[in-house]
Scaffold this motif. Structure first.
Motif, short mmCIF file in Angstrom:
data_model
loop_
_atom_site.label_atom_id
_atom_site.label_comp_id
_atom_site.label_asym_id
_atom_site.label_seq_id
_atom_site.Cartn_x
_atom_site.Cartn_y
_atom_site.Cartn_z
N LEU A 76 -43.26 -27.41 -24.33
CA LEU A 76 -43.06 -26.03 -23.90
C LEU A 76 -42.92 -25.08 -25.09
CD1 LEU A 76 -40.68 -26.52 -20.84
CD2 LEU A 76 -43.18 -26.35 -20.89
N ALA A 77 -42.36 -25.56 -26.18
CA ALA A 77 -42.24 -24.72 -27.38
C ALA A 77 -43.62 -24.38 -27.92
CB ALA A 77 -41.42 -25.44 -28.44
N LEU A 78 -44.52 -25.37 -27.94
CA LEU A 78 -45.87 -25.12 -28.42
C LEU A 78 -46.62 -24.19 -27.47
CD1 LEU A 78 -47.85 -25.84 -30.69
CD2 LEU A 78 -48.64 -27.76 -29.29
N LEU A 83 -48.78 -18.73 -26.03
CA LEU A 83 -48.78 -17.58 -25.12
C LEU A 83 -48.43 -16.30 -25.86
CD1 LEU A 83 -47.04 -19.16 -21.99
CD2 LEU A 83 -49.48 -18.66 -22.28
N ASN A 84 -47.48 -16.39 -26.78
CA ASN A 84 -47.09 -15.22 -27.56
C ASN A 84 -48.19 -14.78 -28.53
OD1 ASN A 84 -44.55 -14.96 -26.39
ND2 ASN A 84 -43.58 -16.32 -27.88
N ALA A 151 -44.15 -28.60 -11.78
CA ALA A 151 -44.69 -27.24 -11.73
C ALA A 151 -43.65 -26.22 -12.20
CB ALA A 151 -45.16 -26.92 -10.32
N ALA A 152 -42.42 -26.36 -11.74
CA ALA A 152 -41.36 -25.42 -12.13
C ALA A 152 -41.12 -25.45 -13.63
CB ALA A 152 -40.07 -25.74 -11.37
N THR A 157 -42.30 -21.21 -18.45
CA THR A 157 -42.96 -20.64 -19.63
C THR A 157 -44.17 -19.80 -19.24
OG1 THR A 157 -42.24 -22.53 -20.96
CG2 THR A 157 -44.05 -21.22 -21.84
N LEU A 158 -44.97 -20.27 -18.29
CA LEU A 158 -46.17 -19.55 -17.89
C LEU A 158 -45.87 -18.19 -17.27
CD1 LEU A 158 -48.18 -22.52 -16.32
CD2 LEU A 158 -48.72 -21.31 -18.46
N HIS A 159 -44.73 -18.06 -16.62
CA HIS A 159 -44.39 -16.79 -15.98
C HIS A 159 -44.31 -15.63 -16.97
CE1 HIS A 159 -42.52 -18.55 -12.02
NE2 HIS A 159 -43.82 -18.75 -12.14
N THR A 160 -44.07 -15.93 -18.23
CA THR A 160 -44.00 -14.87 -19.24
C THR A 160 -45.34 -14.17 -19.42
OG1 THR A 160 -44.50 -16.38 -21.09
CG2 THR A 160 -42.18 -16.10 -20.46
#
Length: 213
Positions: A76-78, A83-84, A151-152, A157-160
């Motif tokens: 998730l960090a990667l 995403l950023n 999924a959650a 992370t994807l919600h950002t």
């Protein structure tokens, strides 16, 4: 935790070696001009994420190790870094994860879920029944990997970026058995349990209705 050279792996598991090579060539051909937008440690491997054509793709460099053992936190960090790094107007429709065996937190969850699932027929390596269709191991495993809590975990992370998991699809599903080396430790010694596959996610905007609505 033992590791294997790629040459030793090819000798011991020729079929898995050919499948892994084919998968790598397929992905390299499809995303040959992708741009790497994030890098970081992924267990025993160096990881990266590429972006091309509305798709984020995880790339894990194995070196001499058989599997990476990436943790949820590292994964998730990667993803968050990638995403950023995306432009504000970048669109996302797909997330390519790669081989399950490289991600301890995903593979172990899949095995644990199916071991407790009374609808999973380990003798035949498929569900006893599937809603509306003949028993299909690929569809069944895909549903597990796009359901909760997996999924959650991705969606936090994807919600950002205003997207979430819509559904999953898999290729090259591998089933446990006595001829499979139990490394990592969560790979079952019993026959009939999926432990590895190529995993893809389709993404949707947060405002999109779910498939069940």
């Amino acid at each position: 935790m033992g590791t294997f050279s790629y040459l030793a792996f090819k000798r011991r598991f020729p079929l898995l070696s050919r499948m892994a090579t084919l998968s790598a060539l397929t992905l390299l051909t499809t995303f040959a001009h992708a741009e790497t937008i994030a890098t970081g440690d992924m267990g025993q491997c160096q990881g990266g994420i590429e972006y091309r054509a509305k798709t984020l793709t995880f790339r894990l460099s194995h070196g001499d190790v058989f599997y990476c053992g990436a943790t949820q936190e590292e994964t998730l960090a990667l993803l968050n870094t990638a995403l950023n790094a995306l432009p504000e107007n970048a669109q996302l429709e797909h997330l390519v994860i790669g081989r399950l065996i490289d991600y301890d937190w995903i593979g172990a969850h899949l095995v644990s879920t199916l071991k407790q699932d009374k609808n999973w027929n380990a003798t035949q390596a498929r569900p006893h029944k599937s809603e509306g269709n003949a028993p299909n191991a690929y569809a069944y495993v895909s549903n597990v990997l796009s359901g909760e809590p997996i999924a959650a975990t991705w969606n936090r992370t994807l919600h950002t970026r205003g997207v979430e998991i819509a559904d999953a699809s898999i290729e090259k599903l591998l089933i446990s058995g006595p001829d499979v080396h139990q490394d990592p430790a969560w790979v079952p010694s019993q026959k009939g349990y999926p432990f590895d596959a190529i995993l893809y996610y389709r993404l949707r905007p947060l405002s999109a209705p779910s498939a069940t609505e």
